[in-house]
Design a protein around this motif. Structure first.
Motif, PDB file in Angstrom:
ATOM      1  N   PHE A   1       0.832  -1.201   0.000  1.00  0.00           N
ATOM      2  CA  PHE A   1       0.000   0.000   0.000  1.00  0.00           C
ATOM      3  C   PHE A   1       0.867   1.251   0.000  1.00  0.00           C
ATOM      4  O   PHE A   1       2.041   1.223   0.358  1.00  0.00           O
ATOM      5  CB  PHE A   1      -0.910   0.036   1.235  1.00  0.00           C
ATOM      6  CG  PHE A   1      -0.141   0.291   2.509  1.00  0.00           C
ATOM      7  CD1 PHE A   1      -0.014   1.578   3.009  1.00  0.00           C
ATOM      8  CD2 PHE A   1       0.486  -0.741   3.185  1.00  0.00           C
ATOM      9  CE1 PHE A   1       0.715   1.821   4.163  1.00  0.00           C
ATOM     10  CE2 PHE A   1       1.218  -0.511   4.334  1.00  0.00           C
ATOM     11  CZ  PHE A   1       1.328   0.786   4.829  1.00  0.00           C
ATOM     12  N   TRP A   2       0.258   2.351  -0.435  1.00  0.00           N
ATOM     13  CA  TRP A   2       0.786   3.691  -0.246  1.00  0.00           C
ATOM     14  C   TRP A   2      -0.341   4.552   0.288  1.00  0.00           C
ATOM     15  O   TRP A   2      -1.514   4.310  -0.024  1.00  0.00           O
ATOM     16  CB  TRP A   2       1.210   4.321  -1.568  1.00  0.00           C
ATOM     17  CG  TRP A   2       2.459   3.874  -2.208  1.00  0.00           C
ATOM     18  CD1 TRP A   2       3.739   4.123  -1.808  1.00  0.00           C
ATOM     19  CD2 TRP A   2       2.569   3.140  -3.435  1.00  0.00           C
ATOM     20  NE1 TRP A   2       4.630   3.587  -2.701  1.00  0.00           N
ATOM     21  CE2 TRP A   2       3.938   2.976  -3.716  1.00  0.00           C
ATOM     22  CE3 TRP A   2       1.649   2.618  -4.343  1.00  0.00           C
ATOM     23  CZ2 TRP A   2       4.399   2.319  -4.842  1.00  0.00           C
ATOM     24  CZ3 TRP A   2       2.102   1.949  -5.459  1.00  0.00           C
ATOM     25  CH2 TRP A   2       3.467   1.810  -5.697  1.00  0.00           C
ATOM     26  N   LEU A   3       0.007   5.559   1.031  1.00  0.00           N
ATOM     27  CA  LEU A   3      -0.910   6.623   1.409  1.00  0.00           C
ATOM     28  C   LEU A   3      -0.367   7.888   0.777  1.00  0.00           C
ATOM     29  O   LEU A   3       0.781   8.264   1.030  1.00  0.00           O
ATOM     30  CB  LEU A   3      -0.984   6.759   2.936  1.00  0.00           C
ATOM     31  CG  LEU A   3      -1.884   7.858   3.470  1.00  0.00           C
ATOM     32  CD1 LEU A   3      -3.330   7.650   3.039  1.00  0.00           C
ATOM     33  CD2 LEU A   3      -1.780   7.920   4.992  1.00  0.00           C
ATOM     34  N   TRP A   4      -1.167   8.501  -0.102  1.00  0.00           N
ATOM     35  CA  TRP A   4      -0.727   9.676  -0.853  1.00  0.00           C
ATOM     36  C   TRP A   4      -1.611  10.871  -0.559  1.00  0.00           C
ATOM     37  O   TRP A   4      -2.802  10.725  -0.278  1.00  0.00           O
ATOM     38  CB  TRP A   4      -0.822   9.418  -2.361  1.00  0.00           C
ATOM     39  CG  TRP A   4       0.120   8.416  -2.922  1.00  0.00           C
ATOM     40  CD1 TRP A   4       1.177   7.806  -2.312  1.00  0.00           C
ATOM     41  CD2 TRP A   4       0.077   7.878  -4.249  1.00  0.00           C
ATOM     42  NE1 TRP A   4       1.799   6.944  -3.179  1.00  0.00           N
ATOM     43  CE2 TRP A   4       1.147   6.964  -4.374  1.00  0.00           C
ATOM     44  CE3 TRP A   4      -0.759   8.095  -5.343  1.00  0.00           C
ATOM     45  CZ2 TRP A   4       1.395   6.269  -5.551  1.00  0.00           C
ATOM     46  CZ3 TRP A   4      -0.501   7.390  -6.512  1.00  0.00           C
ATOM     47  CH2 TRP A   4       0.567   6.498  -6.615  1.00  0.00           C
ATOM     48  N   GLU A   5      -1.026  12.044  -0.700  1.00  0.00           N
ATOM     49  CA  GLU A   5      -1.754  13.322  -0.686  1.00  0.00           C
ATOM     50  C   GLU A   5      -1.656  13.878  -2.094  1.00  0.00           C
ATOM     51  O   GLU A   5      -0.556  14.164  -2.579  1.00  0.00           O
ATOM     52  CB  GLU A   5      -1.123  14.294   0.307  1.00  0.00           C
ATOM     53  CG  GLU A   5      -1.795  15.640   0.365  1.00  0.00           C
ATOM     54  CD  GLU A   5      -3.100  15.623   1.137  1.00  0.00           C
ATOM     55  OE1 GLU A   5      -4.049  16.289   0.667  1.00  0.00           O
ATOM     56  OE2 GLU A   5      -3.164  14.965   2.186  1.00  0.00           O
ATOM     57  N   VAL A   6      -2.797  13.972  -2.772  1.00  0.00           N
ATOM     58  CA  VAL A   6      -2.851  14.460  -4.144  1.00  0.00           C
ATOM     59  C   VAL A   6      -3.940  15.526  -4.246  1.00  0.00           C
ATOM     60  O   VAL A   6      -4.781  15.646  -3.361  1.00  0.00           O
ATOM     61  CB  VAL A   6      -3.134  13.319  -5.153  1.00  0.00           C
ATOM     62  CG1 VAL A   6      -1.960  12.344  -5.216  1.00  0.00           C
ATOM     63  CG2 VAL A   6      -4.420  12.576  -4.804  1.00  0.00           C
ATOM     64  N   LYS A   7      -3.926  16.293  -5.346  1.00  0.00           N
ATOM     65  CA  LYS A   7      -4.956  17.342  -5.474  1.00  0.00           C
ATOM     66  C   LYS A   7      -6.307  16.768  -5.866  1.00  0.00           C
ATOM     67  O   LYS A   7      -7.347  17.295  -5.487  1.00  0.00           O
ATOM     68  CB  LYS A   7      -4.506  18.441  -6.433  1.00  0.00           C
ATOM     69  CG  LYS A   7      -4.357  18.027  -7.855  1.00  0.00           C
ATOM     70  CD  LYS A   7      -3.927  19.207  -8.739  1.00  0.00           C
ATOM     71  CE  LYS A   7      -3.928  18.749 -10.161  1.00  0.00           C
ATOM     72  NZ  LYS A   7      -2.820  19.006 -10.955  1.00  0.00           N
ATOM     73  N   ASP A   8      -6.297  15.650  -6.634  1.00  0.00           N
ATOM     74  CA  ASP A   8      -7.556  15.036  -7.061  1.00  0.00           C
ATOM     75  C   ASP A   8      -7.288  13.628  -7.578  1.00  0.00           C
ATOM     76  O   ASP A   8      -6.141  13.188  -7.663  1.00  0.00           O
ATOM     77  CB  ASP A   8      -8.255  15.888  -8.132  1.00  0.00           C
ATOM     78  CG  ASP A   8      -7.374  16.214  -9.327  1.00  0.00           C
ATOM     79  OD1 ASP A   8      -6.470  15.412  -9.659  1.00  0.00           O
ATOM     80  OD2 ASP A   8      -7.576  17.276  -9.937  1.00  0.00           O
ATOM     81  N   MET A   9      -8.357  12.934  -7.922  1.00  0.00           N
ATOM     82  CA  MET A   9      -8.240  11.551  -8.385  1.00  0.00           C
ATOM     83  C   MET A   9      -7.440  11.470  -9.680  1.00  0.00           C
ATOM     84  O   MET A   9      -6.700  10.502  -9.889  1.00  0.00           O
ATOM     85  CB  MET A   9      -9.631  10.941  -8.573  1.00  0.00           C
ATOM     86  CG  MET A   9      -9.600   9.473  -8.917  1.00  0.00           C
ATOM     87  SD  MET A   9      -8.811   8.396  -7.698  1.00  0.00           S
ATOM     88  CE  MET A   9     -10.170   8.079  -6.607  1.00  0.00           C
ATOM     89  N   GLU A  10      -7.557  12.466 -10.527  1.00  0.00           N
ATOM     90  CA  GLU A  10      -6.800  12.461 -11.787  1.00  0.00           C
ATOM     91  C   GLU A  10      -5.294  12.449 -11.532  1.00  0.00           C
ATOM     92  O   GLU A  10      -4.543  11.766 -12.231  1.00  0.00           O
ATOM     93  CB  GLU A  10      -7.201  13.647 -12.669  1.00  0.00           C
ATOM     94  CG  GLU A  10      -8.605  13.552 -13.247  1.00  0.00           C
ATOM     95  CD  GLU A  10      -9.720  13.792 -12.230  1.00  0.00           C
ATOM     96  OE1 GLU A  10      -9.503  14.532 -11.236  1.00  0.00           O
ATOM     97  OE2 GLU A  10     -10.804  13.211 -12.410  1.00  0.00           O
TER      98      GLU A  10
END
Length: 123
Positions: free
Chosen positions: A82-91
């Motif tokens: 697994f990874w836990l990410w912080e992104v601006k959106d699903m894209e």
């Protein structure tokens, strides 16, 4: 937005990690990808999981608890890492996953799941 990235297990990953020149090359490629995630401020956490033969499940039914020992059936329904990410959106999450080296030696899947934020749960 935070997302959990699930690397789905395969029959091979359920056999456990065996160090070979091929796995070394895969781990190096994944390390470079993780470095890119870190440099971009995307990676919050992540790791690989041991095969389900080392796992346990606890089944709940009212007050009853039943412990079930692994290994578990259907490797493609299991999670190998697994990874836990912080992104601006699903894209953005999809774009990062598409850049990821194949995490397995054959066909594999990665699942992206948004995490509930406090605002999502407020009425």
């Amino acid at each position: 937005m935070r997302v959990m990235i699930f690397v789905k297990a395969t029959e091979d990953s359920e056999k456990g990690f065996v160090r070979t020149p091929q796995t070394d090359a895969m781990m190096e490629a994944m390390g470079r990808f993780n470095d890119e995630l870190i440099a971009a401020g995307v990676l919050l956490d992540g790791d690989g999981l041991k095969p389900s033969s080392a796992a346990k499940r606890v089944a709940f039914d009212g007050a009853s608890r039943t412990v079930i020992d692994g290994p578990f059936d259907n490797p493609r329904d299991l999670v190998a890492g697994f990874w836990l990410w912080e992104v601006k959106d699903m894209e953005e999450a999809v774009a990062w996953v598409k850049r990821c080296p194949n995490p397995m030696f054959g066909p594999s899947e990665i699942e992206i799941r948004p995490i509930y934020e406090a605002a999502d749960l407020q009425g």
